[in-house]
Each structure stands twice: as C-alpha cells, then as structure tokens.
Design an enzyme around this catalytic site. Structure first.
Site, PDB file in Angstrom:
ATOM      1  CB  VAL A  46      -0.894  -0.066   1.153  1.00 12.77           C
ATOM      2  CG1 VAL A  46      -1.652   1.268   1.336  1.00 12.77           C
ATOM      3  CG2 VAL A  46      -2.138  -1.134   1.093  1.00 12.77           C
ATOM      4  N   GLY A 187      -7.289  13.004  11.169  1.00 12.79           N
ATOM      5  CA  GLY A 187      -5.991  12.276  11.328  1.00 12.79           C
ATOM      6  C   GLY A 187      -4.958  12.600  10.201  1.00 12.79           C
ATOM      7  CG  HIS A 448      24.921  30.496   8.052  1.00 12.19           C
ATOM      8  ND1 HIS A 448      23.625  30.814   8.834  1.00 12.19           N
ATOM      9  CD2 HIS A 448      25.116  31.724   7.432  1.00 12.19           C
ATOM     10  CE1 HIS A 448      23.313  31.865   8.402  1.00 12.19           C
ATOM     11  NE2 HIS A 448      24.227  32.455   7.596  1.00 12.19           N
TER      12      HIS A 448
END
Length: 475
Positions: A46, A187, A448
């Site tokens: 699935v 949900g 960064h």
C-alpha cells in the site's frame, strides 16, 4: 491447470511485499536464507502503490502550485491563470510509483528471492498454500514472516462506493480536482490529502470526531497547522460525529452531529479517512493457531515472534504505530532473529512525521511523557522566523524544540513544526537513539544558512548559550 501436489520447501516465506515484507525478505536473503515472497497485488504494498508515495506526489504538486501562485512576493510574476491537469498529474504520480516498484523488483531479483503472485492461506503451522487464477502451490517453510499490512477502515454509515464516497486509494486516482470535498477524519491521512486538494483548488471541509485535529499529537504542533489551514480556506469542524451519507447523482451529502446539533455537508466527493484495519482475516491464521488481539492485530513479542515460535509478524498487521519505516525496521529484526542473531525491537527513537503544512515531525519523549518517566525536563524552542534559510525560502512558520533532562542534559525528545521537518527529524532521531548530551548537538558545526541550524540553536538554548535568540533566564 492446478499444480502443487508436491510442496516446495523454503527456508523463509514472507507473506506480503510491502515496505515490511520486501525488506524482511532481502535481509533474510543477505543472511543466507532461501526466501520466497508472496503478494496478491504487486511489490511495494500500500505504501508504495496507494499510500505514502502517491500521496506525497500529490502533496508536492499542491505545494508547487501554491509556490507559483505566491511567487509574486519574490518578484516572480506569473501572467494568466495556472491550470491543473489532473490526468497528467495522476500519470506523473503513477510514473513515480512504477519507477520505485521496478526498483524493488530488481532488488528482489538481485538477492535471488523467488517472487510469487497470489493469495496466501495457511494450511498448517508449517505450510502455506498460494493460489492464483490458474494455479495453486503449497510451500513448506522453516520460518514465516507475516507482513500483510492494513487497509482503509470503512464506516458502516458511509461505505465506500469508489465514485463519490472515496477511500484514500480512490482519492489518489481522481482525474479531476473536486469543486467541493468533504473529508471525514482529521488524522494524518485526511489532513494530508485534504490539504493537497485544497492547494490544487478544491473547497475542503474536514470533519473530525474529537476536539482537535491530529488526535494524539501535541497541541503546540497542531495549532500552527490549524492556522495555515484557515489561510488556505479549509474549514475544520471538530466534535463532528458522522451519522450517514447519501449520493444523489454527482453530489454526496454527509450528515453529522456537531456538538449536539445535526448538520449536513454537501460536496461532489467525500473522502473517508477514519483509520485503518489489519489485513489478518482471510489468510488462515486460525489454521496456523496464530493469536490475534481483540482488534484483529497479530500479537508479537520483542523479536516479532507470534505465539508460534517460527512464525513472525511485522508492520501494520502486528499493530502499534502504523508506519512504513516501523514495518521495515521490524522486518530486519525478524529476519535477523531467524538467522540466529540476538535482535529485538526498540522504539525509543521512532520518528513520527506528518506531511501537513507546515510539516510536523517528532521523536523521543514529550515534556509530559518525560515527567511521567521521572525526568525533570527542560525545554528550548527556536523559531524558524529567526532562521536565515527559512526566511530566504519564505517559509517561516514553526519552530524546533529540544527537550532534555535537567540534571544529565541528555536529549530526551525533539519536536519540529516547520519547513522540511520530515528531513530535519533524522538528526534528532540519531541524538535520541545514541543518548546524546545537548552539547553533542550544540557543538556540532551546522552549515549556514540551513534549516538544521534551528536544531543547533534550540540545543544551545538548553544551556542558555543560544546566539540568535534571547535565552531564558535561569531560575
């Protein structure tokens, strides 16, 4: 033609080729076992074919569309209306799925695993009969791993018809964007697909039976998502208990009791996403004498063993959190135990991810859970509004929060809501898994500008040394 009078003998047979089953089969083969894997559908289960992957393809398409529509804020002007071609979108989604299923098939072949298409049924505690349209074969095994997964739970008052009342699988094959969509269930499945369709242009209403979206998820994370849903025009109705649904031509009407008042919600489609049920009822577990709990899930121990010593169960059919990565993890454990290794399941640092907007991800203990377990937790939260990369992406909603033990400074848990939370949580999972000190996160040099700096700053905040936010005063 029917064959199979003579049983074939294998070391390990795996029933189900989803993310639990195919991983278990590959690991068992790597450890020297002769493995056969059986599935009545196709490899990937699935998750790959009708769940995780196709739904994320829809979500990505929705995000791309919203990005184009809001590009003007960055000075990128798009003239004319941006169109959504659902037939092309579905075809692209199917292409993504095909590439992945082909990849899994090649992995199984490369590990010399026999792949059998058909329905498996236990004919004893040491044998399975596999039937297809034109053949039947019995396999006698030394060990068996059950990985049959789960399927959408249907409401008696609102049964699927595949045309107007849809399961999540049906929704992912729509060839038009609904004008109006009612989603029953707030949900993660209902929320993710409801958000995706809202971004693609549908007018979405979500009906949730409890008092809030994403039941069981910390409210500090869901508040940010609820705020974004409002911006997207999604209507969220909580404490809505569905009574019935009726299809009339191209319209479906859903009746629900909302805080004591009966209301009717009308749309051209209704997606029912109220949970999942284990696929354990039609494989002959009673013949093998494998025990189930009261909800139909297979009972297992820490080595994924059922009450029958040489039969194992993993993934959704074995209950717990219904997560693809949990199934894969359990598949490795079961295969290793079969191969004689002393492996067992440990969910201390399980990642939980919800592909909402913004994304939610968390691992380890919440602050409340830490207190329940006898810790004195301290928390530090760093907002993405102060993160350079988030600002440059124009995605500043959310934060990263680190929870640590006050005395030892061990990282107990991490919660993230914001851009790329699904990716950022990996570092946090590693920190919780290894029992890291907050300084292990704080002293690690983070590139960064990146979103991951938020986690470093939150960790530094535990010790009162964060640079890009004002630190809490120590009591």
């Amino acid at each position: 033609m029917v064959v199979g009078d003579l049983a074939q003998e294998v070391d390990v047979i795996v029933i189900g080729a989803g993310p639990g089953g195919y991983v278990a089969a590959i690991r068992a083969a790597q450890l020297g076992k002769k493995v056969t894997i059986v599935d009545k559908d196709t490899v990937g289960g699935v998750c790959l074919n009708r769940g995780c992957i196709p739904s994320k393809a829809f979500i990505s398409a929705g995000e791309r569309l919203v990005g184009i529509q809001s590009a003007g804020e960055m000075g990128i002007e798009v003239s004319g209306e941006v169109q959504v071609n659902m037939e092309k979108l579905v075809a692209w989604k199917n292409g993504v799925v095909k590439k992945l299923t082909n990849g899994v098939q090649q992995l199984l072949k490369g590990n010399q695993i026999e792949v059998v298409s058909g329905e498996a049924y236990f004919s004893g505690s040491n044998s399975v009969r596999v039937s297809s349209d034109d053949a039947s074969q019995t396999y006698k095994f030394q060990d068996c791993i059950i990985a049959t997964g789960s399927s959408s739970a249907e409401l008696k008052s609102l049964p699927f018809d595949g045309e107007r009342i849809l399961s999540s699988t049906d929704a992912l094959n729509l060839t038009e964007v609904p004008t109006k969509l009612v989603v029953v269930g707030g949900g993660y499945i209902g929320l993710e697909l409801g958000t995706a369709f809202a971004k693609l242009g549908a007018e979405v209403t979500i009906l949730e039976g409890t008092k809030s979206l994403l039941p069981g998820t910390d409210s500090m994370l869901t508040k940010m998502v609820a705020r974004k849903l409002k911006k997207l025009g999604v209507k969220v109705v909580t404490e809505a208990m569905v009574n019935s649904g009726e299809v009339d031509g191209d319209t479906v009407s859903v009746e629900a009791d909302v805080k004591g008042e009966t209301q009717t919600f009308t749309a051209d489609y209704c997606l029912v996403a109220t949970g999942r049920k284990p696929n354990t009822s039609e494989i002959g577990l009673d013949v093998a004498e494998v025990q189930l709990d009261e909800r139909g899930f297979i009972q297992i121990d820490k080595q994924c063993k059922t009450n029958i010593d040489h039969i194992y169960a993993i993934g959704d059919c074995a209950g717990g959190d219904l997560l693809a990565h949990k199934a894969s993890y359990e598949g490795k454990v079961a295969a290793e135990v079969i191969a004689g290794q002393n492996s067992e399941i440990d969910y201390q640092a399980m990642p939980y991810v919800i592909f909402s907007d913004p994304e939610i991800a968390y691992t380890g203990l919440s602050e409340a859970e830490a207190k329940e377990q006898g810790f004195t937790p301290v928390t530090s939260r760093f907002a993405f509004q102060a993160n350079g990369r988030a600002l440059s992406m124009n995605q500043t909603d959310g934060f990263a929060q680190v929870i640590a033990d006050e005395e030892s400074k061990q990282v107990l848990g991490v919660q993230i809501v914001g851009p790329e939370a699904s990716t950022l949580i990996a570092e946090a999972v590693f920190a919780v898994e290894m029992g890291a000190h907050v300084d292990d996160l704080a002293l690690t040099i983070h590139a960064h500008p990146t979103l991951s700096e938020a986690l470093m700053e939150a960790a530094e905040g535990i010790s009162g040394h964060a640079i890009h936010m004002v630190n809490k005063k120590k009591k």
